[in-house]
Design a protein around this motif. Structure first.
Motif, PDB file in Angstrom:
ATOM      1  N   LEU A 143       0.828  -1.216   0.000  1.00 23.88           N
ATOM      2  CA  LEU A 143       0.000   0.000   0.000  1.00 23.88           C
ATOM      3  C   LEU A 143       0.860   1.263   0.000  1.00 23.88           C
ATOM      4  CD1 LEU A 143      -2.705  -0.799   2.727  1.00 23.88           C
ATOM      5  CD2 LEU A 143      -2.993  -0.835   0.226  1.00 23.88           C
ATOM      6  N   PRO A 144       0.476   2.270  -0.766  1.00 22.57           N
ATOM      7  CA  PRO A 144       1.194   3.551  -0.681  1.00 22.57           C
ATOM      8  C   PRO A 144       0.930   4.201   0.684  1.00 22.57           C
ATOM      9  CG  PRO A 144      -0.383   3.531  -2.520  1.00 22.57           C
ATOM     10  CD  PRO A 144      -0.624   2.295  -1.726  1.00 22.57           C
ATOM     11  N   PRO A 145       1.793   5.128   1.114  1.00 20.46           N
ATOM     12  CA  PRO A 145       1.604   5.773   2.418  1.00 20.46           C
ATOM     13  C   PRO A 145       0.241   6.455   2.510  1.00 20.46           C
ATOM     14  CG  PRO A 145       3.677   6.466   1.359  1.00 20.46           C
ATOM     15  CD  PRO A 145       2.950   5.615   0.381  1.00 20.46           C
ATOM     16  N   GLY A 146      -0.385   6.287   3.663  1.00 23.30           N
ATOM     17  CA  GLY A 146      -1.657   6.989   3.914  1.00 23.30           C
ATOM     18  C   GLY A 146      -2.873   6.323   3.299  1.00 23.30           C
ATOM     19  N   VAL A 147      -2.689   5.176   2.665  1.00 22.37           N
ATOM     20  CA  VAL A 147      -3.838   4.466   2.082  1.00 22.37           C
ATOM     21  C   VAL A 147      -4.201   3.301   3.000  1.00 22.37           C
ATOM     22  CG1 VAL A 147      -4.632   3.058   0.126  1.00 22.37           C
ATOM     23  CG2 VAL A 147      -3.222   5.098  -0.284  1.00 22.37           C
ATOM     24  N   ALA A 148      -5.489   3.174   3.290  1.00 21.94           N
ATOM     25  CA  ALA A 148      -5.946   2.083   4.173  1.00 21.94           C
ATOM     26  C   ALA A 148      -6.606   0.979   3.350  1.00 21.94           C
ATOM     27  CB  ALA A 148      -6.947   2.636   5.184  1.00 21.94           C
ATOM     28  N   LEU A 149      -6.603  -0.219   3.931  1.00 22.94           N
ATOM     29  CA  LEU A 149      -7.152  -1.392   3.236  1.00 22.94           C
ATOM     30  C   LEU A 149      -8.126  -2.132   4.150  1.00 22.94           C
ATOM     31  CD1 LEU A 149      -7.031  -3.628   0.960  1.00 22.94           C
ATOM     32  CD2 LEU A 149      -5.062  -4.578   2.190  1.00 22.94           C
ATOM     33  N   LEU A 150      -9.250  -2.553   3.566  1.00 20.75           N
ATOM     34  CA  LEU A 150     -10.155  -3.491   4.233  1.00 20.75           C
ATOM     35  C   LEU A 150     -10.361  -4.663   3.289  1.00 20.75           C
ATOM     36  CD1 LEU A 150     -13.075  -1.132   5.429  1.00 20.75           C
ATOM     37  CD2 LEU A 150     -11.311  -2.164   6.890  1.00 20.75           C
ATOM     38  N   ASP A 151     -10.399  -5.876   3.803  1.00 20.17           N
ATOM     39  CA  ASP A 151     -10.854  -6.997   2.980  1.00 20.17           C
ATOM     40  C   ASP A 151     -12.345  -7.140   3.262  1.00 20.17           C
ATOM     41  OD1 ASP A 151      -9.687  -7.778   5.534  1.00 20.17           O
ATOM     42  OD2 ASP A 151     -10.126  -9.861   5.037  1.00 20.17           O
ATOM     43  N   ALA A 152     -13.127  -7.246   2.165  1.00 16.25           N
ATOM     44  CA  ALA A 152     -14.589  -7.231   2.320  1.00 16.25           C
ATOM     45  C   ALA A 152     -15.255  -8.149   1.298  1.00 16.25           C
ATOM     46  CB  ALA A 152     -15.092  -5.793   2.170  1.00 16.25           C
ATOM     47  N   PRO A 153     -14.902  -9.452   1.308  1.00 13.01           N
ATOM     48  CA  PRO A 153     -15.526 -10.372   0.353  1.00 13.01           C
ATOM     49  C   PRO A 153     -16.997 -10.603   0.695  1.00 13.01           C
ATOM     50  CG  PRO A 153     -14.165 -11.587   1.897  1.00 13.01           C
ATOM     51  CD  PRO A 153     -13.953 -10.127   2.211  1.00 13.01           C
ATOM     52  N   VAL A 154     -17.723 -11.099  -0.284  1.00  7.32           N
ATOM     53  CA  VAL A 154     -19.182 -11.141  -0.139  1.00  7.32           C
ATOM     54  C   VAL A 154     -19.727 -12.565  -0.200  1.00  7.32           C
ATOM     55  CG1 VAL A 154     -19.300  -8.876  -1.211  1.00  7.32           C
ATOM     56  CG2 VAL A 154     -19.722 -10.889  -2.635  1.00  7.32           C
ATOM     57  N   LEU A 155     -20.801 -12.784   0.537  1.00  2.00           N
ATOM     58  CA  LEU A 155     -21.561 -14.041   0.446  1.00  2.00           C
ATOM     59  C   LEU A 155     -22.915 -13.701  -0.165  1.00  2.00           C
ATOM     60  CD1 LEU A 155     -21.954 -17.067   1.148  1.00  2.00           C
ATOM     61  CD2 LEU A 155     -22.809 -16.329   3.374  1.00  2.00           C
ATOM     62  N   GLY A 156     -23.285 -14.473  -1.196  1.00  2.00           N
ATOM     63  CA  GLY A 156     -24.511 -14.173  -1.947  1.00  2.00           C
ATOM     64  C   GLY A 156     -24.124 -14.079  -3.405  1.00  2.00           C
ATOM     65  N   SER A 157     -25.115 -14.264  -4.276  1.00  2.00           N
ATOM     66  CA  SER A 157     -24.780 -14.273  -5.697  1.00  2.00           C
ATOM     67  C   SER A 157     -25.523 -13.149  -6.428  1.00  2.00           C
ATOM     68  CB  SER A 157     -25.086 -15.665  -6.263  1.00  2.00           C
ATOM     69  OG  SER A 157     -24.512 -15.802  -7.539  1.00  2.00           O
ATOM     70  N   LEU A 158     -25.815 -13.379  -7.716  1.00  2.00           N
ATOM     71  CA  LEU A 158     -26.290 -12.278  -8.559  1.00  2.00           C
ATOM     72  C   LEU A 158     -27.591 -11.647  -8.042  1.00  2.00           C
ATOM     73  CD1 LEU A 158     -25.506 -13.839 -12.064  1.00  2.00           C
ATOM     74  CD2 LEU A 158     -23.967 -12.775 -10.404  1.00  2.00           C
ATOM     75  N   GLN A 159     -28.550 -12.480  -7.674  1.00  2.00           N
ATOM     76  CA  GLN A 159     -29.839 -11.952  -7.179  1.00  2.00           C
ATOM     77  C   GLN A 159     -29.653 -11.161  -5.894  1.00  2.00           C
ATOM     78  OE1 GLN A 159     -32.707 -14.976  -6.409  1.00  2.00           O
ATOM     79  NE2 GLN A 159     -33.656 -14.759  -8.437  1.00  2.00           N
ATOM     80  N   GLU A 160     -28.770 -11.658  -5.040  1.00  2.00           N
ATOM     81  CA  GLU A 160     -28.544 -10.980  -3.752  1.00  2.00           C
ATOM     82  C   GLU A 160     -27.913  -9.599  -3.973  1.00  2.00           C
ATOM     83  OE1 GLU A 160     -27.862 -14.214  -4.266  1.00  2.00           O
ATOM     84  OE2 GLU A 160     -29.400 -15.076  -2.957  1.00  2.00           O
ATOM     85  N   VAL A 161     -27.009  -9.491  -4.953  1.00  2.00           N
ATOM     86  CA  VAL A 161     -26.445  -8.151  -5.239  1.00  2.00           C
ATOM     87  C   VAL A 161     -27.561  -7.246  -5.732  1.00  2.00           C
ATOM     88  CG1 VAL A 161     -24.687  -6.822  -6.441  1.00  2.00           C
ATOM     89  CG2 VAL A 161     -24.437  -9.274  -6.309  1.00  2.00           C
ATOM     90  N   GLU A 162     -28.337  -7.761  -6.683  1.00  2.00           N
ATOM     91  CA  GLU A 162     -29.371  -6.911  -7.296  1.00  2.00           C
ATOM     92  C   GLU A 162     -30.339  -6.390  -6.240  1.00  2.00           C
ATOM     93  OE1 GLU A 162     -30.888  -9.429 -10.395  1.00  2.00           O
ATOM     94  OE2 GLU A 162     -29.073  -9.167 -11.606  1.00  2.00           O
ATOM     95  N   ARG A 163     -30.574  -7.205  -5.211  1.00  2.00           N
ATOM     96  CA  ARG A 163     -31.517  -6.805  -4.147  1.00  2.00           C
ATOM     97  C   ARG A 163     -30.823  -6.079  -2.998  1.00  2.00           C
ATOM     98  NH1 ARG A 163     -34.022 -12.710  -3.575  1.00  2.00           N
ATOM     99  NH2 ARG A 163     -35.287 -12.811  -5.452  1.00  2.00           N
ATOM    100  N   GLY A 164     -29.505  -5.936  -3.070  1.00  4.66           N
ATOM    101  CA  GLY A 164     -28.775  -5.307  -1.960  1.00  4.66           C
ATOM    102  C   GLY A 164     -28.770  -6.179  -0.726  1.00  4.66           C
ATOM    103  N   GLU A 165     -28.691  -7.502  -0.934  1.00  8.80           N
ATOM    104  CA  GLU A 165     -28.803  -8.435   0.200  1.00  8.80           C
ATOM    105  C   GLU A 165     -27.555  -9.289   0.401  1.00  8.80           C
ATOM    106  OE1 GLU A 165     -32.397 -10.608  -0.543  1.00  8.80           O
ATOM    107  OE2 GLU A 165     -33.673  -8.904   0.002  1.00  8.80           O
TER     108      GLU A 165
END
Ligand code: NAP
Length: 290
Positions: free
Chosen positions: A109-131
């Motif tokens: 990471l460059p200085p001053g940049v923060a990182l979060l790991d944020a993988p997702v559970l759910g598939s296409l329908q769940e994304v479309e519904r914000g779930e």
């Protein structure tokens, strides 16, 4: 509202980007195959010439690519995302790339940049519904900063320090992959014993596999596996799981077998089908025997 650099507009990423646009965020998008950003441009996203260019205006960057190789390709090098991120910005790695890749990314990471790991559970329908369920690893104040953005996609859950989100995602996918392998073998056994498949499903409805059997029944009966999550990506996840187990010195026999089935199914040409098509591969043996 945030200015977001969004890298990787495949099946999941394009839908996530669409929801972020709908929530009012400004998006600069980049994808290796340019044609896959066109729908987003029509919805008001800005086209970036490289991941680096996308990052240059952004307060938040999101990566949603296939695997660790893709993550390296979009983050490293002269045109990579890391070269463009400004101090004070936040990178959200949302692909399923595993805890090792996340920790490796953190060292670049460059200085001053923060990182979060944020993988997702759910598939296409769940994304479309914000779930989606979003497992987040990293510092609490970074999680607070990311939450308004992540909430447009689903429910963010802070599970611990950096890398914990990726670890949590391995648990979730280990259970998905393992239960599918078990269901396949139980159905294959039924075929091998000469029991009708209907009877097998009736029996399974009285067992801990009931929900999964019900969910997959139509696909098993019609051999139609509507594409949501590519089998080749599930094979990649199964290998992340078994590698993590090996690294921890664990014997994960069931999950190793589940990974083997996915490898076999991929070798049989099912890699671009939905991952549930592994059932077709497992059931093939009992059908051959009938
Ligand atoms: N589909 C699901 O149900 C699901 C659910 C949860 C998590 N996930 C995870 O989410 C991630 C994305 O999945 P997806 O289903 O959206 O996959 P996908 O449709 O295959 O998209 C993969 C993305 O990665 C990019 N990519 C692949 N190799 C690359 C490389 N070498 N350099 C640059 N870009 C590269 C692709 O670019 P191109 O367009 O140029 O190929 C595309 O944007 C994966 O880690 C997957 O395991 C998927």
């Amino acid at each position: 509202m945030s200015h977001i650099a969004f890298i990787g507009t495949g099946a999941m990423g394009s839908r996530m980007a669409q929801r972020l646009l709908a929530a009012g965020h400004e998006l600069s998008v980049w994808n290796r195959t340019r044609s896959r950003i066109e729908g987003l441009l029509a919805l008001g996203a800005h086209e970036a010439g490289s991941p680096r260019a996308a990052a240059s205006q952004a307060d938040i960057a999101i990566t949603m690519v296939a695997d660790v190789n893709a993550l390296e390709a979009v983050t490293r090098g002269q045109d990579g995302l890391l070269a463009g991120l400004r101090p004070g910005s936040l990178l959200l790695e949302m692909s399923t790339s595993g805890p090792r890749a996340v920790l490796d990314l953190s060292t670049h990471l460059p200085p001053g940049v923060a990182l979060l790991d944020a993988p997702v559970l759910g598939s296409l329908q769940e994304v479309e519904r914000g779930e989606l369920h979003i497992f987040v690893g990293g510092a609490g104040d970074d999680f607070a900063k990311a939450s308004p953005v992540l909430s447009a996609l689903g429910t963010p859950l802070h599970v611990g320090p950096l890398g914990s989100g990726a670890k949590a995602k391995l648990l979730a996918n280990a259970s998905l992959i393992g239960v599918l392998g078990l269901l396949g073998e139980v159905l294959a056994l039924s075929g091998g014993l000469g029991l009708p498949q209907d009877t097998a499903f009736t029996v399974l409805s009285r067992t801990p596999l009931a929900a999964q059997a019900e969910r997959r029944r139509a696909s098993v009966e019609t051999s139609d596996y509507p594409p949501r999550f590519a089998l080749s990506l599930a094979r990649k996840d199964a290998e992340l799981v078994t590698a993590a187990g090996e690294q921890a010195g664990l014997e994960l026999n069931l999950l190793t077998a589940a990974a083997d089935w996915l490898r076999k199914a991929e070798a049989a040409g099912l890699g671009q089908r939905d991952y549930a098509a592994v059932l077709q591969e497992i059931l093939g043996q009992s059908r051959k025997g009938l």
